[in-house]
Design an enzyme around this catalytic site. Structure first.
Site, PDB file in Angstrom:
ATOM      1  N   HIS A 139       0.660  -1.174  -0.025  1.00 29.97           N
ATOM      2  CA  HIS A 139      -0.013  -0.155   0.050  1.00 29.97           C
ATOM      3  C   HIS A 139       0.981   1.244  -0.006  1.00 29.97           C
ATOM      4  O   HIS A 139       0.408   2.321  -0.370  1.00 29.97           O
ATOM      5  CB  HIS A 139      -1.087  -0.155   1.110  1.00 29.97           C
ATOM      6  CG  HIS A 139      -0.157   0.112   2.527  1.00 29.97           C
ATOM      7  ND1 HIS A 139      -0.227  -0.742   3.248  1.00 29.97           N
ATOM      8  CD2 HIS A 139      -0.096   1.610   3.209  1.00 29.97           C
ATOM      9  CE1 HIS A 139       0.342  -0.258   4.339  1.00 29.97           C
ATOM     10  NE2 HIS A 139       0.355   1.237   4.385  1.00 29.97           N
ATOM     11  N   LYS A 193       0.557   5.404  -2.097  1.00 29.47           N
ATOM     12  CA  LYS A 193       0.590   6.882  -1.546  1.00 29.47           C
ATOM     13  C   LYS A 193       0.858   7.878  -2.355  1.00 29.47           C
ATOM     14  O   LYS A 193       1.885   7.992  -3.100  1.00 29.47           O
ATOM     15  CB  LYS A 193       1.478   6.805  -0.309  1.00 29.47           C
ATOM     16  CG  LYS A 193       0.872   5.843   0.996  1.00 29.47           C
ATOM     17  CD  LYS A 193       1.878   5.966   2.156  1.00 29.47           C
ATOM     18  CE  LYS A 193       1.322   5.160   3.246  1.00 29.47           C
ATOM     19  NZ  LYS A 193       0.046   5.883   3.911  1.00 29.47           N
ATOM     20  N   GLU A 217       5.950   4.369  13.978  1.00 27.70           N
ATOM     21  CA  GLU A 217       4.837   4.127  14.519  1.00 27.70           C
ATOM     22  C   GLU A 217       4.793   4.697  16.040  1.00 27.70           C
ATOM     23  O   GLU A 217       5.736   4.160  16.887  1.00 27.70           O
ATOM     24  CB  GLU A 217       4.158   3.030  14.446  1.00 27.70           C
ATOM     25  CG  GLU A 217       4.251   2.478  12.952  1.00 27.70           C
ATOM     26  CD  GLU A 217       3.653   0.884  12.634  1.00 27.70           C
ATOM     27  OE1 GLU A 217       2.553   0.679  12.310  1.00 27.70           O
ATOM     28  OE2 GLU A 217       4.452  -0.017  12.811  1.00 27.70           O
ATOM     29  N   HIS A 274       7.718  -2.638   2.412  1.00 27.26           N
ATOM     30  CA  HIS A 274       7.366  -1.030   2.314  1.00 27.26           C
ATOM     31  C   HIS A 274       8.684  -0.598   2.266  1.00 27.26           C
ATOM     32  O   HIS A 274       8.902   0.378   1.137  1.00 27.26           O
ATOM     33  CB  HIS A 274       6.806  -0.797   3.711  1.00 27.26           C
ATOM     34  CG  HIS A 274       5.446  -1.051   3.797  1.00 27.26           C
ATOM     35  ND1 HIS A 274       4.572  -1.735   2.751  1.00 27.26           N
ATOM     36  CD2 HIS A 274       5.007  -1.561   4.996  1.00 27.26           C
ATOM     37  CE1 HIS A 274       3.394  -2.258   3.329  1.00 27.26           C
ATOM     38  NE2 HIS A 274       3.666  -2.014   4.673  1.00 27.26           N
ATOM     39  N   LYS A 277       8.213   0.476  16.444  1.00 27.24           N
ATOM     40  CA  LYS A 277       6.901   0.582  17.115  1.00 27.24           C
ATOM     41  C   LYS A 277       7.181   1.385  18.321  1.00 27.24           C
ATOM     42  O   LYS A 277       8.240   1.375  18.962  1.00 27.24           O
ATOM     43  CB  LYS A 277       6.371  -0.606  17.086  1.00 27.24           C
ATOM     44  CG  LYS A 277       5.676  -1.343  16.050  1.00 27.24           C
ATOM     45  CD  LYS A 277       5.023  -2.487  16.326  1.00 27.24           C
ATOM     46  CE  LYS A 277       4.097  -3.095  15.019  1.00 27.24           C
ATOM     47  NZ  LYS A 277       3.145  -2.061  14.558  1.00 27.24           N
TER      48      LYS A 277
END
Length: 486
Positions: A175, A179, A213, A237, A337
């Site tokens: 994904h 973008k 994140e 990614h 994270k």
């Protein structure tokens, strides 16, 4: 007689899952709202849950109200919901595909099969679709990541899916490629004469790609513990983003022209030997900390995580590309994270001017910088030096903000909207080809193997920080610093 059409229907396996409710159905709804979804296209959700259509729609409607927010309109959703059907299917049981076959039989059309399931079900799904005669001419399949656990398992899945779908009918989704800023990066590089002459080792000092994140593993603990940040983020990614930054100009925007150039980058990535892994990689694991004034528990205290887990939640890597364009330019890759901020960005740091004519060393520690940010806001900014107003020639940093949203005054497609639309139209440019994916695994695997063989545990870092101190040291050894720390 069933209806016939060249307009595809979309069949979503894992139709009750989080990704479907949070991203896929809302994206399809928005495509419907903006009339980008053909009126004939139907959406069939399928999962093991023994639901009827009304029960499925009730679940989907509740989720849509939550995830669509102000975009949710009762009357528009009711219109959109007329497209939706549901059929319970156990992916491993051939006979359970009868209900899906009946749901699809009312319209003979190409089908886009979206496999939003665990990858170990991909082979069973494709085989049962084929055995039940549901793969019509022009049908294609979308594969969600992670596509395998390593190179061997990835190859096995590709072989099994490839037995039923041709390569140009297999859409491996990433994904990030959907973008707008990633696509704008291609436009900046290949649609203008301004940047491309500077896009090389003579003018670029270093490149940084960060995907940070603020959230932890949450309810995905069991899955994440088997995957880790390197497989979950870097192998797909981040390496795909690196390819867009580093590839040579393609001959056209055609799918294979673009993907051929990305493959060359992946093959030019310098392999990292086991003996080099400790010097050029950092793996970390978050421990308890504070984010937004709230206490956050450590990774080892998360649900489903073994107390002795060595799974990494943070990765930093110094990568190098052995090509004439990029020789000697370090590419720093970072993801984690429970970080201090939520940000996804590409930072291009240009070299300093060779000689400053200004007093007081105004340019001594300054570099021009292009920042392409994907999260939390989609922006492109060029950092430059300008003269401060006044009599003296004092320089101050200024920013040229390339705000495409303001310039075009139109709504941008979100990543899944773009990729769903392209898959329905059969456009492969923003999807990953098999040889790209396998080249990425070949580069990542030696790092995984070295970590597995090492007695060292991941380096701890407090939740709410930028990761282990070793990450700063990785960049600091080059006399540099991460963008957030500058």
């Amino acid at each position: 007689m069933p209806d016939t059409s060249n307009t595809p229907d979309i069949v979503i396996f894992g139709g009750t899952g989080d990704l479907v409710m949070r991203k896929l159905l809302p994206s399809l709804y928005r495509l419907h709202v903006y009339k980008l979804l053909d009126p004939a296209t139907r959406i069939v959700g399928t999962a093991r849950s023994k639901l009827d259509r009304d029960q499925y729609l009730a679940t989907a409607t509740e989720a849509a109200r939550n995830f669509l927010g102000k975009d949710f309109k009762d009357d528009v959703w009711a219109e959109f919901a007329q497209r939706i059907d549901y059929a319970p299917v156990d992916a491993r049981e051939a006979h359970s595909f009868n209900a899906l076959s009946q749901a699809l039989a009312v319209r003979l059309a190409p089908r886009v099969f979206y496999l939003s399931t665990a990858p170990n079900l991909f082979s069973d799904i494709c085989r049962n679709l084929s055995d039940n005669g549901m793969i019509t001419p022009g049908s294609r399949v979308i594969l969600e990541k992670p596509l395998g656990f390593d190179l061997a398992s990835s190859q096995a899945i590709n072989d099994e899916v490839g037995a039923h779908f041709a390569e140009d009918h297999i859409f491996r989704i990433d994904h990030y490629l959907g973008k707008e800023p990633v696509q704008n990066l291609m436009a900046l590089r290949f649609g203008n004469s301004l940047f491309e002459p500077l896009w090389r080792r003579e003018w670029i000092r270093d490149v940084q790609i960060t995907v940070a994140e603020r959230i932890g593993v949450g309810s995905r603990g069991e899955f994440y513990n088997e995957t880790g940040a390197l497989r979950d983020m870097v192998q797909n990614h981040i390496l795909q983003t690196l390819c867009i930054v580093a590839m040579e100009p393609p001959a056209s925007i055609a799918p294979d022209a673009v993907r051929d150039e990305k493959l060359k980058v992946l093959r030019a990535l310098r392999p990292i030997a086991a003996s080099e892994v400790p010097q050029v990689t950092v793996r970390g694991q978050y421990k308890a900390g504070v984010i937004d004034g709230q206490a956050v528990k450590g990774y080892l205290q998360e649900e489903g995580i073994p107390a002795d887990s060595r799974t990494e939640t943070f990765v930093a890597i110094k990568a190098e590309i052995d090509s004439w364009r990029w020789a000697g330019v370090p590419f720093f890759l970072r993801t984690g994270k429970c970080m201090q901020d939520r940000v996804t960005e590409i930072v291009i740091n240009f070299r300093s001017v060779p000689h400053s004519i200004f007093a007081h060393g105004a340019l001594k520690n300054y570099t021009n910088r292009l920042v392409i940010q994907m999260q939390p806001y989609e922006t492109v900014k060029l950092h430059m030096m300008g003269k401060e107003p006044g009599d003296d020639m004092n320089l101050e940093p200024v920013t040229l903000d390339l705000d495409f949203r303001e310039a075009f005054q139109r709504r941008q497609l979100e990543a899944y909207e773009r990729l769903l639309m392209d898959s329905l139209r059969g456009k492969l440019t923003l999807f990953v080809r098999r040889d790209e994916q396998e080249a990425a695994w070949r580069w990542v695997e030696p790092i995984l193997d070295a970590w597995a063989a090492s007695p060292d545990k991941p380096k701890p870092y407090n939740a709410g920080t930028w990761g282990p101190a070793a990450s700063s040291a990785l960049v600091g050894r080059e006399g540099l610093s991460w963008h957030e720390e500058s």
